[in-house]
Scaffold this active site. Structure first.
Site, PDB file in Angstrom:
ATOM      1  N   VAL A 138       1.240  -3.430   4.009  1.00 44.64           N
ATOM      2  CA  VAL A 138       1.153  -4.686   4.750  1.00 44.64           C
ATOM      3  C   VAL A 138       2.354  -5.602   4.480  1.00 44.64           C
ATOM      4  O   VAL A 138       2.486  -6.644   5.111  1.00 44.64           O
ATOM      5  CB  VAL A 138      -0.168  -5.436   4.451  1.00 44.64           C
ATOM      6  CG1 VAL A 138      -1.354  -4.620   4.910  1.00 44.64           C
ATOM      7  CG2 VAL A 138      -0.279  -5.808   2.982  1.00 44.64           C
ATOM      8  N   LYS A 174       0.155   3.421  -2.928  1.00 42.09           N
ATOM      9  CA  LYS A 174      -1.066   4.222  -3.105  1.00 42.09           C
ATOM     10  C   LYS A 174      -0.808   5.712  -3.306  1.00 42.09           C
ATOM     11  O   LYS A 174      -1.375   6.320  -4.226  1.00 42.09           O
ATOM     12  CB  LYS A 174      -2.023   3.975  -1.933  1.00 42.09           C
ATOM     13  CG  LYS A 174      -2.580   2.555  -1.896  1.00 42.09           C
ATOM     14  CD  LYS A 174      -3.383   2.306  -0.634  1.00 42.09           C
ATOM     15  CE  LYS A 174      -3.963   0.892  -0.598  1.00 42.09           C
ATOM     16  NZ  LYS A 174      -4.663   0.593   0.656  1.00 42.09           N
ATOM     17  N   TYR A 214      -4.000   4.897   7.895  1.00 39.56           N
ATOM     18  CA  TYR A 214      -5.343   4.325   8.081  1.00 39.56           C
ATOM     19  C   TYR A 214      -6.012   4.929   9.308  1.00 39.56           C
ATOM     20  O   TYR A 214      -5.881   6.125   9.567  1.00 39.56           O
ATOM     21  CB  TYR A 214      -5.280   2.800   8.151  1.00 39.56           C
ATOM     22  CG  TYR A 214      -4.623   2.180   6.951  1.00 39.56           C
ATOM     23  CD1 TYR A 214      -5.078   2.465   5.663  1.00 39.56           C
ATOM     24  CD2 TYR A 214      -3.532   1.334   7.074  1.00 39.56           C
ATOM     25  CE1 TYR A 214      -4.477   1.903   4.546  1.00 39.56           C
ATOM     26  CE2 TYR A 214      -2.926   0.761   5.964  1.00 39.56           C
ATOM     27  CZ  TYR A 214      -3.402   1.051   4.706  1.00 39.56           C
ATOM     28  OH  TYR A 214      -2.811   0.503   3.609  1.00 39.56           O
ATOM     29  N   TYR A 255      -3.505  -3.125 -10.267  1.00 37.59           N
ATOM     30  CA  TYR A 255      -3.355  -2.822  -8.842  1.00 37.59           C
ATOM     31  C   TYR A 255      -2.511  -3.879  -8.136  1.00 37.59           C
ATOM     32  O   TYR A 255      -1.612  -3.556  -7.355  1.00 37.59           O
ATOM     33  CB  TYR A 255      -4.739  -2.711  -8.199  1.00 37.59           C
ATOM     34  CG  TYR A 255      -4.707  -2.477  -6.706  1.00 37.59           C
ATOM     35  CD1 TYR A 255      -4.251  -1.273  -6.181  1.00 37.59           C
ATOM     36  CD2 TYR A 255      -5.145  -3.459  -5.821  1.00 37.59           C
ATOM     37  CE1 TYR A 255      -4.219  -1.059  -4.820  1.00 37.59           C
ATOM     38  CE2 TYR A 255      -5.121  -3.252  -4.460  1.00 37.59           C
ATOM     39  CZ  TYR A 255      -4.661  -2.043  -3.959  1.00 37.59           C
ATOM     40  OH  TYR A 255      -4.634  -1.835  -2.595  1.00 37.59           O
ATOM     41  N   SER A 269       0.793  -1.229   0.000  1.00 33.69           N
ATOM     42  CA  SER A 269       0.000   0.000   0.000  1.00 33.69           C
ATOM     43  C   SER A 269       0.826   1.281   0.000  1.00 33.69           C
ATOM     44  O   SER A 269       0.268   2.370  -0.142  1.00 33.69           O
ATOM     45  CB  SER A 269      -0.940   0.013   1.202  1.00 33.69           C
ATOM     46  OG  SER A 269      -1.990  -0.908   1.015  1.00 33.69           O
TER      47      SER A 269
END
Length: 425
Positions: free
Chosen positions: A259, A67, A241, A189, A64
Site C-alpha cells: 500500500v 510479506k 490479493y 510487523y 506488504s
C-alpha cells in the site's frame, strides 16, 4: 546498445504517466502525505544489470511487499512443515486486512494477507522482538544488496493507527494460531513494513528471487531454491490479493504489491521488476504499477507461460574469426531477456571490434520484441562507428522485404568483407 532497452522502458512508463486514477492509503496518516504523482520503474536482469526510468531512486516504505520475504525467512529458518502447520497457501478471496482465518484449521489462509503475515513474523525464532526484527532486517537487506533504513515516522503512524491489525493479532491468539504476545509481534510487523526501499531495490530483490535465492550483485546466496520456489508459488496465487486472477491472466509473473505504492514482479530465471506509484485501486494495488507491469508483460513477452527455452544461455558462442571482427552466435528461443543479453554483451565489448556479425542461424523461434531489438542492432552499431552484419539464412530476424542484407554463413560475411577491401583492378 542498452539504450535500445532503456528507450523501450521509458516509452512504457510514459504511456501511463498521465493516469491519475486511485487514492493514497490515507488510513495510515503518514502515507496520506506522500507525493501522489511519484512514478518510477526499474528492471534488473538476472546478472544484476539495472535499467531505471523515472523516479526509480525515490524511497518509499515497503509495506506488504515485506510479506513474501518474511514468509521466505520463516521457511528458511524453521522449514516447510513447521510453516505449513501454521499458515495455509490458498487464495482467500477476501480483502488483505480481513479479520478471518480458515474455518477448518483456524489458521490464516495464506501469508500474503495480514493475518498470515503477522503469523509469519511470530514464526521467526528469536529471544526478543528486537532480535526478531534484526533477523528480518538482515534478510531483506541481503535480498536487496544494501542496508535498508527504517522510516520511524511511518512506523509510529502505523502503530498508532493499527487497530484493525491489533484485532487480527488478538483473533489469532484466541485461535491459538499465535504463540507470542500479539503486541510484540505486531510491533515487529509494523517495523518490517516501514523499511524504506526504492524501485531499484525491489528490482534487485526480484532478481534475487529470479536467481533462486542468489543475489546477482553481491554473489551471496540468501536462501535456497526450494524456499524461493514455494515463495514464488504463493506470490502467483495470492500476491495481488483478490486481484490475483486478473494479474496472472494479464501479466503472468509472481508479484507482490504494497500500500506504499510499490510492486515487485519476478520472471524466474530472467529478471526482477520494481514499480512505484502510490495511488491505489480498491484492492490495494498501485494503479499505474499494475498498468505498467501489464504493458511490460505484453510488449516484452514476459508472461511466464510464454517462456520457452529463453532461460537457457542465449549466446552459444562469441569468437573472433579474424582481428577486429567479432561473432555473436545465438541459439534456442529468443525473447526479451535473451535479446537484451546480446545487445548488452555487444555494447560491453565494443572496444574490441570494428565489425560485428550476429549469427542467428541456430535460433529456433523469436518473438516480435526480440526481433525488433536485434533488428535495431545494425543501426546502433553504425551510429557508434562500427559495422554490423546479420547471418540469418531463414529470415528469423530480418523478415521478407527487410532492407537489411542477410548472409547464410559467417564465411559469407568474411568473403564479402574481403571482396570490398580488394583493390579495384
Amino acid at each position: 546498445m542498452a539504450e535500445l532497452v532503456q528507450r523501450r522502458l521509458d516509452r512504457i512508463r510514459a504511456e501511463h504517466a498521465e493516469v491519475a486514477d486511485g487514492e493514497l492509503a490515507d488510513y495510515i496518516p503518514e502515507l496520506a502525505g506522500v507525493d501522489p504523482d511519484g512514478f518510477g520503474l526499474s528492471l534488473s536482469t538476472s546478472d544484476g544489470f539495472i535499467y531505471e526510468s523515472g523516479q526509480a531512486a525515490t524511497e518509499f516504505t515497503i509495506q506488504s511487499i515485506s510479506k513474501p520475504l518474511t514468509y521466505a525467512l520463516a521457511l528458511h529458518l524453521i522449514g516447510l512443515d513447521a510453516v505449513d502447520a501454521r499458515i495455509g497457501v490458498e487464495p482467500s478471496g477476501e480483502a488483505f486486512n480481513e479479520i478471518s482465518v480458515d474455518r477448518v484449521t483456524n489458521n490464516p489462509k495464506n501469508p500474503m494477507i495480514n493475518a498470515g503475515a503477522i503469523t509469519a513474523v511470530s514464526l521467526i525464532p528469536a529471544g526478543s522482538p528486537d532480535e526478531r526484527f534484526e533477523l528480518i532486517h538482515d534478510f531483506y537487506s541481503a535480498c536487496v544488496g544494501r542496508r535498508l533504513e527504517l522510516d520511524h515516522d511511518v512506523y509510529t503512524s502505523e502503530k498508532a493507527s493499527g487497530a484493525r491489525n491489533r484485532a487480527i493479532g488478538y483473533m489469532l491468539q484466541s485461535f491459538e494460531a499465535l504463540d507470542d504476545d500479539p503486541d510484540e509481534v505486531l510491533d515487529v510487523y509494523y517495523r518490517q513494513c516501514s523499511l524504506r526501499v526504492t524501485c531499484t531495490d525491489l528490482a534487485r530483490m526480484g532478481a534475487t528471487l529470479a536467481r533462486g535465492g542468489m543475489n546477482p550483485v553481491t554473489g551471496r546466496r540468501v536462501t535456497s531454491a526450494a524456499v524461493v520456489r514455494r515463495t514464488l508459488s504463493v506470490m502467483v496465487t495470492c500476491g495481488m490479493y483478490d486481484g490475483a486472477g486478473d494479474w496472472v491472466s494479464a501479466v503472468g509473473m509472481p508479484a507482490k504489491s504494497g500500500v506504499g505504492g510499490g510492486i515487485v514482479a519476478v520472471l524466474p530465471g530472467q529478471l526482477g521488476i520494481g514499480v512505484y506509484s502510490p495511488r491505489l485501486d480498491d484492492k490495494g494495488n498501485s494503479v499505474r504499477g499494475v498498468l505498467t507491469c501489464r504493458s511490460l508483460s505484453e510488449q516484452l513477452g514476459l508472461h511466464f507461460l510464454t517462456v520457452r527455452r529463453d532461460a537457457r544461455a542465449t549466446l552459444r558462442a562469441v569468437y573472433e574469426p579474424r582481428s577486429g571482427v567479432r561473432v555473436y552466435e545465438a541459439h534456442g528461443d529468443l525473447l526479451f531477456s535473451g535479446a537484451e543479453e546480446v545487445l548488452r554483451v555487444a555494447e560491453r565489448e565494443r572496444d574490441r571490434y570494428d565489425v560485428t556479425i550476429l549469427d542467428v542461424s541456430r535460433v529456433d523461434d523469436i518473438d516480435d520484441t526480440a526481433r525488433e531489438m536485434l533488428s535495431a542492432l545494425g543501426a546502433a552499431l553504425r551510429a557508434d562507428g562500427k559495422e554490423g552484419h546479420l547471418v540469418d539464412p531463414d529470415g528469423v530476424v530480418a523478415r521478407a522485404g527487410s532492407p537489411e542484407i542477410r548472409f547464410r554463413t559467417v564465411d559469407d560475411v568474411l568473403d564479402a568483407l574481403d571482396r570490398r577491401r580488394r583493390p579495384t583492378p
